[in-house]
Design a protein around this motif. Sequence first.
Motif, PDB file in Angstrom:
ATOM      1  N   ASP A 283     -16.601 -19.910   6.035  1.00  0.00           N
ATOM      2  CA  ASP A 283     -15.255 -20.220   6.520  1.00  0.00           C
ATOM      3  C   ASP A 283     -14.335 -20.628   5.387  1.00  0.00           C
ATOM      4  N   VAL A 284     -14.911 -21.241   4.344  1.00  0.00           N
ATOM      5  CA  VAL A 284     -14.112 -21.679   3.197  1.00  0.00           C
ATOM      6  C   VAL A 284     -14.851 -21.370   1.905  1.00  0.00           C
ATOM      7  N   PHE A 285     -14.089 -21.204   0.832  1.00  0.00           N
ATOM      8  CA  PHE A 285     -14.631 -21.026  -0.513  1.00  0.00           C
ATOM      9  C   PHE A 285     -14.278 -22.250  -1.351  1.00  0.00           C
ATOM     10  N   GLU A 297     -10.396 -23.067  -0.351  1.00  0.00           N
ATOM     11  CA  GLU A 297      -9.623 -21.924   0.149  1.00  0.00           C
ATOM     12  C   GLU A 297     -10.257 -21.335   1.395  1.00  0.00           C
ATOM     13  N   LEU A 298      -9.452 -21.090   2.411  1.00  0.00           N
ATOM     14  CA  LEU A 298      -9.964 -20.418   3.616  1.00  0.00           C
ATOM     15  C   LEU A 298     -10.354 -18.982   3.287  1.00  0.00           C
ATOM     16  N   ASN A 299     -11.384 -18.498   3.935  1.00  0.00           N
ATOM     17  CA  ASN A 299     -11.841 -17.128   3.719  1.00  0.00           C
ATOM     18  C   ASN A 299     -10.955 -16.164   4.495  1.00  0.00           C
ATOM     19  N   TYR A 400     -19.371 -22.712   7.644  1.00  0.00           N
ATOM     20  CA  TYR A 400     -20.076 -22.588   6.373  1.00  0.00           C
ATOM     21  C   TYR A 400     -19.112 -22.642   5.197  1.00  0.00           C
ATOM     22  N   MET A 401     -19.637 -23.175   4.099  1.00  0.00           N
ATOM     23  CA  MET A 401     -18.857 -23.359   2.880  1.00  0.00           C
ATOM     24  C   MET A 401     -19.579 -22.659   1.730  1.00  0.00           C
ATOM     25  N   GLY A 406     -24.103 -22.471  -3.890  1.00  0.00           N
ATOM     26  CA  GLY A 406     -24.658 -21.684  -2.807  1.00  0.00           C
ATOM     27  C   GLY A 406     -23.887 -21.853  -1.508  1.00  0.00           C
ATOM     28  N   LEU A 407     -24.447 -21.306  -0.434  1.00  0.00           N
ATOM     29  CA  LEU A 407     -23.815 -21.340   0.880  1.00  0.00           C
ATOM     30  C   LEU A 407     -24.412 -22.479   1.704  1.00  0.00           C
ATOM     31  N   PHE A 408     -23.560 -23.365   2.233  1.00  0.00           N
ATOM     32  CA  PHE A 408     -24.025 -24.518   2.993  1.00  0.00           C
ATOM     33  C   PHE A 408     -23.236 -24.650   4.288  1.00  0.00           C
TER      34      PHE A 408
END
Length: 492
Positions: A283-285, A297-299, A400-401, A406-408
């Motif tokens: 959902d966000v970077f 930043e929003l995806n 998810y971030m 990594g992805l969490f």
Amino acid sequence: MALAPKLQARQSAQLAMTPQLQQAIKLLQLSNIELSAFVEEQLEKNPLLERGTGDENRRGEDVAAIADTPAPSTDTVTSGEAMSDMDVPDHAMAPEQTAADVGGSVDWSRNDSSGSFSGSGDYDAAANSAAEITLAEHIQSQMPMLKFSDRDRLVADYLAGQVDEAGYLRMSESEVAENLGVSAAVVSSVLLQLQTLEPTGLFARNLGECLGLQLREAGKLDTPMQALLDNLALLAKHDLSQLAKLCGVKVPELKTLIAELRKLSPKPGQAFGGTMAGAVEPDVFIRETPNGGWSVELNADTLPRVLVNKRYYNEIKKAGDGNEEARTFISECHADANWLVKSLDQRARTILKVSSEIIKQQDAFFAYGIDHMRPLKLKDVADAIEMHESTVSRVTSHKYMHTPRGLFELKFFFTAAIPSLDGGEGHSAEAVRHKIKILISEETATTIVSDDKIVQLLRAQGVDIARRTVAKYREALSIPSSVERRRMFKHA
């Protein structure tokens, strides 16, 4: 005094949640996959909603308006300035605003789940809860059976998020260790426990390991079978003679071994519905900025555009002047469309705001690794951004971030705390476990420390901890009691 019925007028104040407000709250807790299916359904049901495909396909006046009021997309966690409060509203917004009025369209990811929306605010919970269990849910349901410390549990959760739909772990131990800031030995230890979960073969890194795990459980992993697994490339080429030599068996015996392999499941994860991390859309970077801060930043790539066609609404409304039923229908569609756009925009702003605060609170984790995670509760974030705790809980579920480590899932960053004796900031549970491990590792045959002694030593360091908590953490670290350790030193 005689009893008799009578009428009384009484005033009272109570919170009334409108259907629109209930819908906005429910949208907060949907994952981007579930929300995408929900939006697709609304596009089919509501004639005033349209899918935007870019500025080149928008009406000129909408483009100009959107340019003046940009949609929320980024935040930089350096200045300490909070975004505007976009908590769940306590009243319905004006229905005459279009997508342009709230900063353009809001985008969400594609998916295959379902949801529903109507002017009455009804939500089809059964459609969302009746889905078959996913591999991710199946893995999580078994996690409590494994004895993990808090740190190892976080590593296990991360590894579970990297499993693909076939059940394979597609990251190397060194990559995981680097992302989480732990040793490869820790990752390897956690992985060995995860490979005991059902169905057997999960968390394998390749086909040979997957089949080997199943054969070991069945007691059939002997030397010839292991040699066969080590040379699956020859089996793919049907070079049975060379394969038989390497396995130390004759061709007929080799065919028996091959028949055993064919009974196994090469993709143990495919027995479950849903998808795994390979299909998870963040959902966000989170990106590191040159000045040492973090950019949130929003995806935007997963956000399908949703617009309200106000021109079409005016045309239909004018054409239906003599038809009260048609006017009522189009007015309801218009109100629903506007509310949907506003709710999506508000959801995006809230996710961005909560994510930004999480980054501020867990800055040490991103800089130094998992051992530096600080204690964090939902209430801490809620108080900092002036939202209700239940709102933060909804926002952090199934979101998810994507970070440099990594992805969490957002809930990953909330950890327990051990209070401090001096009344200062509490100690993270993982830091306390690390202290216990260090104290025991420094023991000699004459300086064995009991759990009571560990309590005293930790209290001297300002950690307010009970003996039963020390015992629980020691057992989670798979460390024997002081009596057993003394016996081990005696026989060493």
